[in-house]
Scaffold this motif. Structure first.
Motif, PDB file in Angstrom:
ATOM      1  N   ASP A   1       0.863  -1.175   0.000  1.00  0.00           N
ATOM      2  CA  ASP A   1       0.000   0.000   0.000  1.00  0.00           C
ATOM      3  C   ASP A   1       0.899   1.223   0.000  1.00  0.00           C
ATOM      4  OD1 ASP A   1      -1.625   2.156   0.556  1.00  0.00           O
ATOM      5  OD2 ASP A   1      -2.524   1.299   2.366  1.00  0.00           O
ATOM      6  N   LYS A   2       0.931   1.910  -1.158  1.00  0.00           N
ATOM      7  CA  LYS A   2       1.685   3.165  -1.232  1.00  0.00           C
ATOM      8  C   LYS A   2       0.679   4.280  -0.962  1.00  0.00           C
ATOM      9  CE  LYS A   2       5.040   3.968  -4.374  1.00  0.00           C
ATOM     10  NZ  LYS A   2       5.760   4.430  -5.581  1.00  0.00           N
ATOM     11  N   PRO A   3       0.708   4.890   0.253  1.00  0.00           N
ATOM     12  CA  PRO A   3      -0.332   5.853   0.625  1.00  0.00           C
ATOM     13  C   PRO A   3      -0.311   7.122  -0.228  1.00  0.00           C
ATOM     14  CG  PRO A   3       0.906   5.081   2.542  1.00  0.00           C
ATOM     15  CD  PRO A   3       1.652   4.635   1.331  1.00  0.00           C
ATOM     16  N   GLU A   4      -1.360   7.932  -0.039  1.00  0.00           N
ATOM     17  CA  GLU A   4      -1.554   9.118  -0.873  1.00  0.00           C
ATOM     18  C   GLU A   4      -0.388  10.106  -0.782  1.00  0.00           C
ATOM     19  OE1 GLU A   4      -5.702   8.115   0.847  1.00  0.00           O
ATOM     20  OE2 GLU A   4      -3.612   7.838   1.383  1.00  0.00           O
ATOM     21  N   GLN A   5       0.220  10.222   0.393  1.00  0.00           N
ATOM     22  CA  GLN A   5       1.285  11.221   0.592  1.00  0.00           C
ATOM     23  C   GLN A   5       2.687  10.619   0.409  1.00  0.00           C
ATOM     24  OE1 GLN A   5       0.284  14.289   1.147  1.00  0.00           O
ATOM     25  NE2 GLN A   5      -1.874  13.780   1.485  1.00  0.00           N
ATOM     26  N   SER A   6       2.763   9.435  -0.148  1.00  0.00           N
ATOM     27  CA  SER A   6       4.034   8.699  -0.142  1.00  0.00           C
ATOM     28  C   SER A   6       5.115   9.354  -1.007  1.00  0.00           C
ATOM     29  CB  SER A   6       3.806   7.275  -0.638  1.00  0.00           C
ATOM     30  OG  SER A   6       5.033   6.577  -0.691  1.00  0.00           O
ATOM     31  N   ASN A   7       6.310   9.441  -0.435  1.00  0.00           N
ATOM     32  CA  ASN A   7       7.492   9.880  -1.192  1.00  0.00           C
ATOM     33  C   ASN A   7       8.375   8.698  -1.567  1.00  0.00           C
ATOM     34  OD1 ASN A   7       7.195  12.691  -1.401  1.00  0.00           O
ATOM     35  ND2 ASN A   7       7.600  12.876   0.787  1.00  0.00           N
ATOM     36  N   TRP A   8       7.846   7.502  -1.376  1.00  0.00           N
ATOM     37  CA  TRP A   8       8.620   6.283  -1.600  1.00  0.00           C
ATOM     38  C   TRP A   8       8.755   6.042  -3.109  1.00  0.00           C
ATOM     39  CZ3 TRP A   8       6.645   0.981  -2.653  1.00  0.00           C
ATOM     40  CH2 TRP A   8       7.624  -0.001  -2.458  1.00  0.00           C
ATOM     41  N   PHE A   9       9.971   5.863  -3.565  1.00  0.00           N
ATOM     42  CA  PHE A   9      10.166   5.506  -4.978  1.00  0.00           C
ATOM     43  C   PHE A   9      11.197   4.391  -5.045  1.00  0.00           C
ATOM     44  CE2 PHE A   9      13.718   8.254  -4.260  1.00  0.00           C
ATOM     45  CZ  PHE A   9      14.696   7.812  -5.124  1.00  0.00           C
ATOM     46  N   VAL A  10      11.161   3.658  -6.131  1.00  0.00           N
ATOM     47  CA  VAL A  10      12.090   2.542  -6.327  1.00  0.00           C
ATOM     48  C   VAL A  10      12.746   2.722  -7.679  1.00  0.00           C
ATOM     49  CG1 VAL A  10      12.319   0.030  -6.445  1.00  0.00           C
ATOM     50  CG2 VAL A  10      10.568   1.032  -4.980  1.00  0.00           C
ATOM     51  N   SER A  11      14.086   2.724  -7.692  1.00  0.00           N
ATOM     52  CA  SER A  11      14.799   2.905  -8.958  1.00  0.00           C
ATOM     53  C   SER A  11      14.802   1.583  -9.750  1.00  0.00           C
ATOM     54  CB  SER A  11      16.217   3.385  -8.695  1.00  0.00           C
ATOM     55  OG  SER A  11      16.863   2.502  -7.809  1.00  0.00           O
ATOM     56  N   TYR A  12      15.272   1.656 -10.986  1.00  0.00           N
ATOM     57  CA  TYR A  12      15.227   0.473 -11.860  1.00  0.00           C
ATOM     58  C   TYR A  12      15.970  -0.714 -11.254  1.00  0.00           C
ATOM     59  CZ  TYR A  12      12.684   1.960 -15.940  1.00  0.00           C
ATOM     60  OH  TYR A  12      11.670   2.319 -16.790  1.00  0.00           O
ATOM     61  N   HIS A  13      15.327  -1.886 -11.327  1.00  0.00           N
ATOM     62  CA  HIS A  13      15.923  -3.108 -10.783  1.00  0.00           C
ATOM     63  C   HIS A  13      15.224  -4.314 -11.406  1.00  0.00           C
ATOM     64  CE1 HIS A  13      12.263  -2.579  -8.436  1.00  0.00           C
ATOM     65  NE2 HIS A  13      12.339  -3.853  -8.083  1.00  0.00           N
ATOM     66  N   GLN A  14      15.820  -5.479 -11.198  1.00  0.00           N
ATOM     67  CA  GLN A  14      15.182  -6.758 -11.478  1.00  0.00           C
ATOM     68  C   GLN A  14      14.852  -7.395 -10.129  1.00  0.00           C
ATOM     69  OE1 GLN A  14      18.703  -8.143 -13.785  1.00  0.00           O
ATOM     70  NE2 GLN A  14      17.263  -8.622 -15.420  1.00  0.00           N
ATOM     71  N   ASP A  15      13.817  -8.238 -10.071  1.00  0.00           N
ATOM     72  CA  ASP A  15      13.516  -8.960  -8.829  1.00  0.00           C
ATOM     73  C   ASP A  15      14.364 -10.231  -8.808  1.00  0.00           C
ATOM     74  OD1 ASP A  15      11.698  -7.055  -8.075  1.00  0.00           O
ATOM     75  OD2 ASP A  15       9.946  -8.151  -8.805  1.00  0.00           O
ATOM     76  N   LEU A  16      15.378 -10.229  -7.962  1.00  0.00           N
ATOM     77  CA  LEU A  16      16.392 -11.291  -8.025  1.00  0.00           C
ATOM     78  C   LEU A  16      16.388 -12.244  -6.835  1.00  0.00           C
ATOM     79  CD1 LEU A  16      19.455  -9.259  -9.385  1.00  0.00           C
ATOM     80  CD2 LEU A  16      17.854 -10.698 -10.663  1.00  0.00           C
TER      81      LEU A  16
END
Length: 242
Positions: free
Chosen positions: A97-112
């Motif tokens: 759950d990424k909430p409405e005010q979220s500043n969370w970001f994820v840079s490019y990756h593979q799921d390893l």
């Protein structure tokens, strides 16, 4: 690629590393997911992670078993049957759950990484970690290439509330070192998915997600499937037969 019909996605996933199918879950089913999650989300335990930027439940299908009946509806079972055949099983499930005010970001990756029941020295298994009481490890490329991820969207998702940015076909090169991948040459796409829709994805597809900028939630149920047994002595920590 975005289809409301449930055809051609096998070929799409094989070729592009992903496919989007909308209208897999009704509005009523989507609301049922949210209701069941809200019932449990107050009883935080070791598999839950909660911050202002992200609420996550690991081993989600074990933590919220009432979800299974809604999740594996006829539409999803039909898609899984066509995509995977009958011998695949769940190997990992997470609720994000990424909430409405979220500043969370994820840079490019593979799921390893995969989740397993114990740490055991094994040929081709590297980078062991323990996250919230769960063993994770990078397995052989063969195991990663065998996994299919299904992302079930509980909200309309686009580039403004953290939809995945992806690089089509990037799964085809196996495990790639980030510093050897030329992102400037890559053609990025935004994986927009409607509420009740799903995204099918190969874990080795390069993907990222931005911060939320439109004050809208982005809730996703992430479920991984495989039909491979792990080397002797190690088991998937979350194996569930469909």
């Amino acid at each position: 690629m975005n289809h409301n019909t449930k055809s051609n996605y096998n070929q799409e996933v094989e070729s592009n590393g992903y496919a989007i199918i909308n209208d897999v879950f009704s509005n009523e089913e989507t609301q049922s997911f949210i209701y069941e999650i809200e019932q449990i989300s107050d009883s935080l335990n070791k598999t839950f992670r909660k911050s202002k930027d992200l609420f996550a439940i690991r081993q989600f299908l074990k933590e919220v078993p009432t979800i299974n009946k809604i999740l594996f509806n006829d539409a999803l079972k039909n898609i899984l049957g066509q995509l995977l055949g009958n011998d695949y099983f769940v190997v990992k499930s997470i609720y994000f759950d990424k909430p409405e005010q979220s500043n969370w970001f994820v840079s490019y990756h593979q799921d390893l990484t995969i989740s397993v029941d114990k740490k055991l020295e094994c040929s081709g298994f590297n980078n062991w970690t323990i996250k919230q009481n769960q063993f994770s490890v990078q397995p052989t490329e063969k195991i990663l290439e065998n996994i299919f991820t299904i992302r079930i969207h509980l909200d309309d998702t686009d580039e403004k509330n953290g939809a995945l940015r992806i690089i089509p076909k990037s799964h085809a090169n196996g495990i790639v070192r980030l510093d050897s991948f030329d992102f400037n040459e890559a053609e990025e796409q935004i994986a927009k998915v409607k509420k009740g829709g799903i995204m099918i994805m190969k874990p080795l597809l390069f993907h990222a997600s931005n911060k939320t900028i439109n004050n809208e939630k982005r809730r996703v149920i992430h479920v991984e499937f495989s039909n491979l047994d792990l080397p002797e002595g190690i088991s998937w920590s979350e194996k569930i037969n469909i």
